[in-house]
Design a protein around this motif. Structure first.
Motif, PDB file in Angstrom:
ATOM      1  N   ASN A   1      13.352   4.919  -5.473  1.00  0.00           N
ATOM      2  CA  ASN A   1      13.278   5.946  -4.425  1.00  0.00           C
ATOM      3  C   ASN A   1      13.284   5.264  -3.066  1.00  0.00           C
ATOM      4  N   VAL A   2      14.093   5.774  -2.165  1.00  0.00           N
ATOM      5  CA  VAL A   2      14.053   5.281  -0.789  1.00  0.00           C
ATOM      6  C   VAL A   2      13.921   6.443   0.192  1.00  0.00           C
ATOM      7  N   LEU A   3      14.343   7.628  -0.215  1.00  0.00           N
ATOM      8  CA  LEU A   3      14.184   8.826   0.605  1.00  0.00           C
ATOM      9  C   LEU A   3      13.108   9.715  -0.010  1.00  0.00           C
ATOM     10  N   ASP A   4      12.485  10.534   0.821  1.00  0.00           N
ATOM     11  CA  ASP A   4      11.461  11.448   0.337  1.00  0.00           C
ATOM     12  C   ASP A   4      12.045  12.409  -0.689  1.00  0.00           C
ATOM     13  N   GLY A   5      11.247  12.720  -1.679  1.00  0.00           N
ATOM     14  CA  GLY A   5      11.674  13.716  -2.639  1.00  0.00           C
ATOM     15  C   GLY A   5      11.571  13.223  -4.065  1.00  0.00           C
ATOM     16  N   LEU A   6      12.125  14.031  -4.926  1.00  0.00           N
ATOM     17  CA  LEU A   6      12.021  13.802  -6.369  1.00  0.00           C
ATOM     18  C   LEU A   6      13.352  13.341  -6.933  1.00  0.00           C
ATOM     19  N   GLU A   7      13.298  12.278  -7.738  1.00  0.00           N
ATOM     20  CA  GLU A   7      14.461  11.793  -8.459  1.00  0.00           C
ATOM     21  C   GLU A   7      14.195  12.001  -9.938  1.00  0.00           C
ATOM     22  N   GLU A   8      15.078  12.750 -10.596  1.00  0.00           N
ATOM     23  CA  GLU A   8      14.860  13.044 -12.004  1.00  0.00           C
ATOM     24  C   GLU A   8      15.864  12.297 -12.864  1.00  0.00           C
ATOM     25  N   LYS A   9      15.348  11.745 -13.955  1.00  0.00           N
ATOM     26  CA  LYS A   9      16.196  10.988 -14.876  1.00  0.00           C
ATOM     27  C   LYS A   9      15.682  11.231 -16.279  1.00  0.00           C
ATOM     28  N   GLY A  10      16.202  12.274 -16.905  1.00  0.00           N
ATOM     29  CA  GLY A  10      15.759  12.606 -18.256  1.00  0.00           C
ATOM     30  C   GLY A  10      14.310  13.041 -18.274  1.00  0.00           C
ATOM     31  N   ARG A  11      13.517  12.407 -19.135  1.00  0.00           N
ATOM     32  CA  ARG A  11      12.103  12.784 -19.253  1.00  0.00           C
ATOM     33  C   ARG A  11      11.264  12.203 -18.119  1.00  0.00           C
ATOM     34  N   PHE A  12      11.855  11.259 -17.376  1.00  0.00           N
ATOM     35  CA  PHE A  12      11.112  10.589 -16.309  1.00  0.00           C
ATOM     36  C   PHE A  12      11.587  11.089 -14.945  1.00  0.00           C
ATOM     37  N   SER A  13      10.621  11.297 -14.050  1.00  0.00           N
ATOM     38  CA  SER A  13      10.932  11.655 -12.670  1.00  0.00           C
ATOM     39  C   SER A  13      10.069  10.794 -11.757  1.00  0.00           C
ATOM     40  N   SER A  14      10.563  10.497 -10.573  1.00  0.00           N
ATOM     41  CA  SER A  14       9.784   9.739  -9.608  1.00  0.00           C
ATOM     42  C   SER A  14       9.859  10.431  -8.260  1.00  0.00           C
ATOM     43  N   PHE A  15       8.715  10.484  -7.600  1.00  0.00           N
ATOM     44  CA  PHE A  15       8.589  11.175  -6.317  1.00  0.00           C
ATOM     45  C   PHE A  15       8.144  10.199  -5.254  1.00  0.00           C
ATOM     46  N   LEU A  16       8.630  10.421  -4.021  1.00  0.00           N
ATOM     47  CA  LEU A  16       8.239   9.561  -2.901  1.00  0.00           C
ATOM     48  C   LEU A  16       7.917  10.393  -1.670  1.00  0.00           C
ATOM     49  N   SER A  17       6.814  10.016  -1.000  1.00  0.00           N
ATOM     50  CA  SER A  17       6.507  10.519   0.332  1.00  0.00           C
ATOM     51  C   SER A  17       6.256   9.307   1.222  1.00  0.00           C
ATOM     52  N   ARG A  18       7.204   8.990   2.064  1.00  0.00           N
ATOM     53  CA  ARG A  18       7.064   7.793   2.912  1.00  0.00           C
ATOM     54  C   ARG A  18       5.963   7.971   3.950  1.00  0.00           C
ATOM     55  N   SER A  19       5.805   9.179   4.475  1.00  0.00           N
ATOM     56  CA  SER A  19       4.787   9.400   5.509  1.00  0.00           C
ATOM     57  C   SER A  19       3.381   9.199   4.942  1.00  0.00           C
ATOM     58  N   LYS A  20       3.220   9.460   3.662  1.00  0.00           N
ATOM     59  CA  LYS A  20       1.911   9.298   3.027  1.00  0.00           C
ATOM     60  C   LYS A  20       1.776   7.962   2.304  1.00  0.00           C
ATOM     61  N   GLY A  21       2.844   7.195   2.246  1.00  0.00           N
ATOM     62  CA  GLY A  21       2.781   5.933   1.507  1.00  0.00           C
ATOM     63  C   GLY A  21       2.425   6.172   0.053  1.00  0.00           C
ATOM     64  N   TYR A  22       3.112   7.111  -0.563  1.00  0.00           N
ATOM     65  CA  TYR A  22       2.699   7.608  -1.879  1.00  0.00           C
ATOM     66  C   TYR A  22       3.907   7.882  -2.761  1.00  0.00           C
ATOM     67  N   SER A  23       3.737   7.536  -4.026  1.00  0.00           N
ATOM     68  CA  SER A  23       4.759   7.833  -5.017  1.00  0.00           C
ATOM     69  C   SER A  23       4.077   8.199  -6.326  1.00  0.00           C
ATOM     70  N   TYR A  24       4.771   8.921  -7.158  1.00  0.00           N
ATOM     71  CA  TYR A  24       4.276   9.102  -8.522  1.00  0.00           C
ATOM     72  C   TYR A  24       5.434   9.057  -9.502  1.00  0.00           C
ATOM     73  N   LEU A  25       5.103   8.658 -10.701  1.00  0.00           N
ATOM     74  CA  LEU A  25       6.033   8.668 -11.836  1.00  0.00           C
ATOM     75  C   LEU A  25       5.551   9.743 -12.799  1.00  0.00           C
ATOM     76  N   LEU A  26       6.426  10.672 -13.124  1.00  0.00           N
ATOM     77  CA  LEU A  26       6.079  11.776 -14.007  1.00  0.00           C
ATOM     78  C   LEU A  26       6.797  11.590 -15.332  1.00  0.00           C
ATOM     79  N   LEU A  27       6.039  11.586 -16.395  1.00  0.00           N
ATOM     80  CA  LEU A  27       6.615  11.435 -17.724  1.00  0.00           C
ATOM     81  C   LEU A  27       6.370  12.731 -18.504  1.00  0.00           C
ATOM     82  N   LYS A  28       7.445  13.340 -18.981  1.00  0.00           N
ATOM     83  CA  LYS A  28       7.334  14.593 -19.719  1.00  0.00           C
ATOM     84  C   LYS A  28       7.561  14.355 -21.212  1.00  0.00           C
TER      85      LYS A  28
END
Lengths: 117, 109
Positions: free
Chosen positions: B49-76
């Protein structure tokens, strides 16, 4: 694509001997390769950055005379652990990127588990 | 100094969803990576991730908020094979990768 091959996958050696680990990029050229070390249940620790045709750049605290790095070609870097001691026992992993672009991920070799007895 | 924080360990149930958080303070930002590492093996690349928002790839998704210095990895739809450590890493202004300590994910039946 972007396969990194590392050899050997595991090695056991006696204290005081030297061990060489090879890292090859199989389908791309890598001007820069990275050597990491990982102790059990700990994160990756960058040891050095290997630059083709020039000296490696070592991280603070890593002895360059003990961990010799040679980046002889665009597809091969070697790490030699000289005069190994039991405390050098660890998981050594090399990596390379297929591009200098910021979004290009690191691709890792399968790692070498070194045990010094 | 530069710092990346992620939980040490998480437990989840097979078939469920889990979110692994990562916060970072680095000198500059040139992208955030998530890697998966099974015990005794080398890391494998999951997402970037380099831009804010959610990137989805199959069962895995990754989110980024640059202003908050925060990311998460979501596994479904968790599977037992998802039991592994998940590493968050950030490229700083010099394009050096700064690694988090990793989150060990334990999946229970």
């Amino acid at each position: 694509g972007a396969v990194v091959s590392q050899h050997p996958s595991w090695v056991i050696c006696k204290s005081g001997t030297s061990v060489k680990i090879e890292c090859r990029s199989l389908d791309f050229q890598a001007t820069t390769m990275f050597w990491y070390r990982q102790f059990p249940k700990q994160s990756l620790m960058l040891m050095a950055t290997s630059n083709e045709g020039s000296k490696a750049t070592y991280e603070q605290g890593v002895e360059k005379d003990k961990f010799l790095i040679n980046h002889a070609s665009l597809t091969l870097s070697t790490l030699t652990v000289t005069s190994a001691h039991p405390e050098d026992s660890s998981f050594y992993i090399c990596s390379a990127s297929s591009s200098d672009r910021g979004n290009s991920p690191l691709h890792f070799g399968n790692g070498t588990r070194l045990t010094v007895t | 100094g530069q710092n990346i924080d992620q939980p040490t360990e998480m437990t989840a149930t097979e078939g469920a969803i889990v979110q692994i958080n990562c916060t970072y303070q680095t000198s500059g930002f040139n992208g955030l990576f998530w890697y998966q590492q099974h015990a005794g093996e080398a890391p494998t690349f999951l997402s970037y991730n380099v831009l804010d928002g959610l990137e989805e790839k199959g069962r895995f998704s990754s989110f980024l908020s640059r202003s908050k210095g925060y990311s998460y990895l979501l596994l479904k739809e968790l599977q037992m094979k998802d039991s592994a450590s998940y590493l968050c890493a950030v490229k700083d202004s010099n394009y050096q990768l700064i690694w988090g300590a990793g989150t060990k994910l334990i999946i229970k039946p």
